[in-house]
Write an enzyme that holds these catalytic residues in place. Structure first.
Site, PDB file in Angstrom:
ATOM      1  N   GLU A   8      11.276  11.672  -9.502  1.00 45.06           N
ATOM      2  CA  GLU A   8      10.844  10.408 -10.509  1.00 45.06           C
ATOM      3  C   GLU A   8      10.456  11.088 -11.448  1.00 45.06           C
ATOM      4  O   GLU A   8      10.423  12.742 -11.814  1.00 45.06           O
ATOM      5  CB  GLU A   8       9.991   9.213  -9.850  1.00 45.06           C
ATOM      6  CG  GLU A   8       8.093  10.014  -9.750  1.00 45.06           C
ATOM      7  CD  GLU A   8       7.530   9.749  -9.837  1.00 45.06           C
ATOM      8  OE1 GLU A   8       7.031   8.771 -11.218  1.00 45.06           O
ATOM      9  OE2 GLU A   8       6.879   9.034  -9.066  1.00 45.06           O
ATOM     10  N   VAL A  89       8.200   5.074  -9.653  1.00 43.42           N
ATOM     11  CA  VAL A  89       8.854   5.067  -7.943  1.00 43.42           C
ATOM     12  C   VAL A  89       9.925   3.635  -7.547  1.00 43.42           C
ATOM     13  O   VAL A  89      11.446   3.613  -7.438  1.00 43.42           O
ATOM     14  CB  VAL A  89       8.064   5.023  -6.951  1.00 43.42           C
ATOM     15  CG1 VAL A  89       8.389   4.686  -4.877  1.00 43.42           C
ATOM     16  CG2 VAL A  89       7.290   6.414  -7.141  1.00 43.42           C
ATOM     17  N   ASP A 125      -3.489  -7.165  -8.937  1.00 46.18           N
ATOM     18  CA  ASP A 125      -2.056  -5.729  -9.360  1.00 46.18           C
ATOM     19  C   ASP A 125      -1.787  -5.237  -8.220  1.00 46.18           C
ATOM     20  O   ASP A 125      -1.679  -4.249  -7.342  1.00 46.18           O
ATOM     21  CB  ASP A 125      -3.528  -5.222 -10.348  1.00 46.18           C
ATOM     22  CG  ASP A 125      -2.216  -3.666 -10.722  1.00 46.18           C
ATOM     23  OD1 ASP A 125      -1.185  -3.917 -10.058  1.00 46.18           O
ATOM     24  OD2 ASP A 125      -2.447  -3.404 -11.985  1.00 46.18           O
ATOM     25  N   LYS A 146      -2.794   6.870  -3.462  1.00 46.33           N
ATOM     26  CA  LYS A 146      -4.096   7.287  -4.462  1.00 46.33           C
ATOM     27  C   LYS A 146      -5.359   6.405  -3.562  1.00 46.33           C
ATOM     28  O   LYS A 146      -5.198   5.189  -4.364  1.00 46.33           O
ATOM     29  CB  LYS A 146      -4.379   7.940  -5.442  1.00 46.33           C
ATOM     30  CG  LYS A 146      -3.561   9.306  -6.394  1.00 46.33           C
ATOM     31  CD  LYS A 146      -4.046   9.056  -7.722  1.00 46.33           C
ATOM     32  CE  LYS A 146      -3.536  10.814  -7.572  1.00 46.33           C
ATOM     33  NZ  LYS A 146      -2.464  10.575  -8.907  1.00 46.33           N
TER      34      LYS A 146
HETATM   35  N1  PSU Z   1       0.752   8.155  -8.007  1.00 46.59           N
HETATM   36  C1  PSU Z   1       0.297   9.739  -9.293  1.00 46.59           C
HETATM   37  N2  PSU Z   1       1.277   9.608  -9.797  1.00 46.59           N
HETATM   38  C2  PSU Z   1       1.765   9.267 -10.164  1.00 46.59           C
HETATM   39  C3  PSU Z   1       2.544   7.839 -10.066  1.00 46.59           C
HETATM   40  C4  PSU Z   1       1.779   7.434  -8.932  1.00 46.59           C
HETATM   41  O1  PSU Z   1      -0.255  10.007  -8.276  1.00 46.59           O
HETATM   42  O2  PSU Z   1       2.669   9.499 -11.600  1.00 46.59           O
HETATM   43  C5  PSU Z   1       2.941   6.910 -11.093  1.00 46.59           C
HETATM   44  C6  PSU Z   1       4.406   6.497  -9.847  1.00 46.59           C
HETATM   45  O3  PSU Z   1       5.291   6.560 -10.969  1.00 46.59           O
HETATM   46  C7  PSU Z   1       4.289   5.393  -9.610  1.00 46.59           C
HETATM   47  C8  PSU Z   1       3.410   4.513 -10.679  1.00 46.59           C
HETATM   48  O4  PSU Z   1       5.801   4.905  -9.118  1.00 46.59           O
HETATM   49  O5  PSU Z   1       2.952   5.691 -11.151  1.00 46.59           O
HETATM   50  C9  PSU Z   1       2.832   3.163 -10.289  1.00 46.59           C
HETATM   51  O6  PSU Z   1       2.583   2.573 -11.441  1.00 46.59           O
HETATM   52  P1  PSU Z   1       2.154   1.005 -11.069  1.00 46.59           P
HETATM   53  O7  PSU Z   1       0.444   0.779 -10.239  1.00 46.59           O
HETATM   54  O8  PSU Z   1       1.708   0.135 -12.788  1.00 46.59           O
HETATM   55  O9  PSU Z   1       3.412   0.342 -10.752  1.00 46.59           O
HETATM   56 MN    MN Z   2       0.715  -2.218 -11.534  1.00 49.62          MN
END
Ligand code: PSU
Ligand code: MN
Length: 288
Positions: A8, A89, A125, A146
């Site tokens: 990604e 992702v 969220d 995480k």
């Molecule tokens: N977790 C990490 N590093 C990252 C991300 C998640 O430790 O860079 C990024 C990935 O690209 C994941 C995105 O798909 O954050 C998720 O964001 P959201 O929660 O806004 O969907």
């Molecule tokens: Mn989100």
């Protein structure tokens, strides 16, 4: 087609600082090649969705300020407006599948956020990554989610949507910086062959969606849960204070944690990404 592993680009543009981000992007591609597999970093350049970005494009995404973070919902916007974008992702899975790629390596996937609702900053969220896993047949190799997220709720969500969660050489769902979470996986696999067998069975059964392979961070880079938890709690408080929402939440929390732990969380992040790239390449090689 030779085996390919997708990578990604949001981790490059939003997940890591410069210049470690560009070094990491190159290192992941090298690791995958060392395993005899082709890497394909996915991103969007002037509205074109590219599976297999070249060096100049990766540099552009790594060095330009305010690159758009592109999840599934953003795809039509960046394409119509011919923008540059870094894929999450969710968007990377979608693009990988479209390009015929079955395996994708990352650090951590998005999940169900902890209750950011208490202070009125938005009570709901859930990352689009989870829905993508529910519908797109790509295997995602990660180090868990995480601990900024609600891990039990994330696993429940995956169960509801029929996403098989494999622990790679572990019985526990790993928690990104830490190897343990106290939560179990659906099955433990100790070899790439065992993982590939489950992927193939899922395909033969015509079950929609992807699989999650969760690989614990290498021992020497791990940060114990007791150490990282208070830092995460502080970062979440600050996000609440600033009333952050939507796509801004994850990058903010990652940046705060990196600031508070110094080089340590960055080192951990790089170590687990490299480890995941290798495991993903080995799985892709078995799948052929
Ligand atoms: N977790 C990490 N590093 C990252 C991300 C998640 O430790 O860079 C990024 C990935 O690209 C994941 C995105 O798909 O954050 C998720 O964001 P959201 O929660 O806004 O969907
Ligand atoms: Mn989100």
């Amino acid at each position: 087609m030779p085996p390919i592993v997708a990578l990604e680009s949001t981790v490059i543009s939003h997940g890591l600082p410069y210049p470690q981000n560009i070094q990491l992007a190159q290192r992941l591609e090298a690791i995958i090649r060392e395993e005899g597999v082709r890497p394909a970093t996915i991103g969007i350049i002037e509205g074109r969705i590219i599976a297999g970005l070249g060096e100049a494009h990766i540099r552009l995404l790594a060095t330009t300020r305010d690159i758009r973070k592109v999840s599934r919902r953003d795809l039509p916007i960046v394409v119509a407006r011919k923008l540059n974008g870094a894929t999450t992702v969710a968007a990377t899975m979608w693009a990988a599948h479209r390009a015929g790629i079955q395996v994708f390596a990352t650090g951590g996937i998005g999940g169900v956020h902890r209750g950011l609702g208490d202070l009125g900053t938005g009570s709901f969220d859930v990352s689009a990554d989870l829905q993508e896993l529910a519908q797109t047949p790509v295997t995602v190799v990660c180090a868990g989610v995480k601990a900024i997220l609600d891990l039990p709720a994330t696993l429940e969500y995956l169960e509801t949507f029929g996403v098989t969660v494999i622990g790679y050489q572990t019985n526990e769902f790993p928690a990104f910086y830490s190897r343990e979470s106290g939560l179990t996986v659906d099955v433990r696999c100790d070899t790439p062959e065992e993982v590939a067998a489950i992927i193939q069975a899922k395909r033969q059964l015509n079950l929609p969606g992807g699989l999650l392979v969760a690989v614990p961070i290498p021992e020497e880079a791990a940060i114990p849960k007791g150490e990282i938890e208070p830092i995460i709690a502080l970062a979440i408080e600050e996000a609440e204070f600033h009333k952050l929402r939507s796509a801004a939440v994850t990058p903010f929390l990652l940046k705060k944690i990196a600031e508070m732990t110094g080089a340590r969380s960055l080192e951990a992040n790089l170590a687990l990404l490299e480890n995941n790239a290798r495991v993903a390449a080995q799985i892709a090689r078995v799948l052929g």
